[in-house]
Design a protein around this motif. Structure first.
Motif, PDB file in Angstrom:
ATOM      1  N   GLY A 175      37.849 -45.122 -28.295  1.00 36.73           N
ATOM      2  CA  GLY A 175      38.948 -45.280 -27.229  1.00 36.73           C
ATOM      3  C   GLY A 175      39.506 -46.639 -27.123  1.00 36.73           C
ATOM      4  N   LYS A 176      39.100 -47.726 -27.900  1.00 36.74           N
ATOM      5  CA  LYS A 176      39.568 -48.872 -27.989  1.00 36.74           C
ATOM      6  C   LYS A 176      40.418 -49.137 -29.290  1.00 36.74           C
ATOM      7  CE  LYS A 176      35.651 -50.946 -25.111  1.00 36.74           C
ATOM      8  NZ  LYS A 176      34.519 -51.789 -25.373  1.00 36.74           N
ATOM      9  N   VAL A 177      41.407 -50.075 -28.972  1.00 34.43           N
ATOM     10  CA  VAL A 177      42.482 -50.329 -30.176  1.00 34.43           C
ATOM     11  C   VAL A 177      41.628 -51.513 -30.676  1.00 34.43           C
ATOM     12  CG1 VAL A 177      44.498 -51.196 -30.855  1.00 34.43           C
ATOM     13  CG2 VAL A 177      44.438 -49.520 -29.323  1.00 34.43           C
ATOM     14  N   LEU A 178      41.117 -51.569 -32.056  1.00 31.97           N
ATOM     15  CA  LEU A 178      40.622 -52.729 -32.622  1.00 31.97           C
ATOM     16  C   LEU A 178      41.655 -53.485 -33.401  1.00 31.97           C
ATOM     17  CD1 LEU A 178      37.255 -51.491 -33.824  1.00 31.97           C
ATOM     18  CD2 LEU A 178      37.824 -52.441 -31.529  1.00 31.97           C
ATOM     19  N   THR A 179      41.916 -54.647 -33.299  1.00 31.78           N
ATOM     20  CA  THR A 179      42.891 -55.171 -34.044  1.00 31.78           C
ATOM     21  C   THR A 179      42.455 -55.427 -35.277  1.00 31.78           C
ATOM     22  OG1 THR A 179      42.071 -57.581 -33.393  1.00 31.78           O
ATOM     23  CG2 THR A 179      43.680 -56.478 -31.723  1.00 31.78           C
ATOM     24  N   HIS A 180      43.346 -55.793 -36.198  1.00 32.41           N
ATOM     25  CA  HIS A 180      43.202 -56.081 -37.685  1.00 32.41           C
ATOM     26  C   HIS A 180      42.162 -57.332 -37.649  1.00 32.41           C
ATOM     27  CE1 HIS A 180      47.079 -54.171 -38.459  1.00 32.41           C
ATOM     28  NE2 HIS A 180      46.195 -53.425 -38.869  1.00 32.41           N
ATOM     29  N   THR A 181      42.407 -58.389 -36.941  1.00 31.04           N
ATOM     30  CA  THR A 181      41.695 -59.527 -37.034  1.00 31.04           C
ATOM     31  C   THR A 181      40.245 -59.351 -36.517  1.00 31.04           C
ATOM     32  OG1 THR A 181      43.675 -60.874 -36.519  1.00 31.04           O
ATOM     33  CG2 THR A 181      41.299 -61.887 -35.856  1.00 31.04           C
ATOM     34  N   TYR A 182      39.973 -58.461 -35.553  1.00 30.85           N
ATOM     35  CA  TYR A 182      38.494 -58.075 -35.099  1.00 30.85           C
ATOM     36  C   TYR A 182      37.984 -57.358 -36.237  1.00 30.85           C
ATOM     37  CZ  TYR A 182      34.658 -56.215 -32.307  1.00 30.85           C
ATOM     38  OH  TYR A 182      33.530 -55.775 -32.187  1.00 30.85           O
ATOM     39  N   HIS A 223      47.755 -48.005 -34.941  1.00 32.23           N
ATOM     40  CA  HIS A 223      48.654 -48.689 -33.911  1.00 32.23           C
ATOM     41  C   HIS A 223      49.412 -49.557 -34.776  1.00 32.23           C
ATOM     42  CE1 HIS A 223      47.117 -46.631 -30.143  1.00 32.23           C
ATOM     43  NE2 HIS A 223      46.013 -46.555 -31.179  1.00 32.23           N
ATOM     44  N   VAL A 224      50.693 -49.288 -35.198  1.00 36.91           N
ATOM     45  CA  VAL A 224      51.178 -50.054 -36.156  1.00 36.91           C
ATOM     46  C   VAL A 224      51.459 -51.696 -35.779  1.00 36.91           C
ATOM     47  CG1 VAL A 224      53.669 -50.490 -37.511  1.00 36.91           C
ATOM     48  CG2 VAL A 224      52.698 -48.127 -36.685  1.00 36.91           C
ATOM     49  N   GLY A 225      51.136 -52.474 -36.912  1.00 36.65           N
ATOM     50  CA  GLY A 225      51.117 -53.864 -36.513  1.00 36.65           C
ATOM     51  C   GLY A 225      50.007 -54.473 -35.657  1.00 36.65           C
TER      52      GLY A 225
END
Length: 246
Positions: A175-182, A223-225
């Motif tokens: 349910g959480k958006v994980l960023t590329h960095t994370y 989630h693009v970008g």
């Protein structure tokens, strides 16, 4: 030293085997030594180990063959110890599923450093934190964290170590958006361009294994970008983004 870590050493050269064994003993690691590929596969199929130290030049089979067989059913970290210097040999072993590659002769300090890195990642990704469930269920997708096995519709998924680590990371953050960095910091420990490229490759491969239609994923949304999000089964609202501080 955490004595629960158990290491299998697969090496037919007695001098190298004794060197590695002495180093492991001095630093508190439990370990067992075998000298052939057949013995290694038997040992790994019947006993639990946290890490494999593998020579490529074994008397009965090539180490890359062992790696290929293991990756059909095990995510154990594999550090190759080999006298082969050519890049093609390293690439072949890594492509087969090895996690690291040390060229002989190597220093004991470097070997121990590599061990610490991979065993730390085992703890971070594979072990349960206090209060975490032993299993994850999401639609037809299941993860048994204790056995380190993922299944889809009751069939075991043959995941590479990184694919399994990515799947667990997403599952534990459903349910959480994980960023590329994370994601990069959690799995690779860095944010280099090569790590970004690796993430994209592994995401394509992972989706092929868990999604009925990888082009329209039901589990892991892009989630693009920004990054990726594990969806709860039946939730088709890709635009319903719950922001995460990660």
């Amino acid at each position: 030293m955490d004595l629960k870590h158990k290491i299998l050493v697969v090496e037919d050269d007695s001098a190298v085997r004794n060197l590695v064994s002495t180093a492991l003993d001095l630093h508190g690691y439990l370990h067992k030594q075998v000298g052939t590929g057949a013995m290694a596969l038997l040992e790994l199929s019947t006993n639990r180990y946290d890490l494999l130290l593998l020579d490529l030049g074994l008397p009965d089979m090539d180490g890359t063959e062992i790696i290929g067989k293991l990756r059909g059913w095990s995510n154990i970290p594999i550090i190759v110890l080999s006298a082969r210097l050519e890049d093609k040999d390293k690439i072949e072993a890594l492509d087969a599923g090895a996690d690291d590659y040390l060229v002989k002769p190597f220093s004991v300090d470097e070997l121990l450093a590599r061990l610490r890195v991979w065993l730390r990642r085992v703890r971070q990704i594979g072990e349960l934190e206090d209060g975490d469930p032993a299993e994850y269920a999401n639609g037809d997708l299941r993860i048994d964290y204790l056995k380190q096995i993922a299944t889809l519709r009751g069939e075991e998924l043959h995941l590479t170590p990184y694919e399994y680590k990515l799947l667990c990371l997403f599952a534990k953050n459903t349910g959480k958006v994980l960023t590329h960095t994370y994601i990069l910091k959690s799995i690779w420990g860095n944010e280099s361009e090569s790590a970004v490229s690796s993430l994209r490759v592994f995401m394509v491969s992972l989706r092929r294994k868990i999604e009925s239609d990888p082009a329209n994923p039901a589990y892991i949304k892009t989630h693009v970008g920004v990054g990726y999000r594990m969806m709860q089964a039946g939730d088709d609202s890709a635009s319903d983004v719950r922001a995460s501080k990660r």
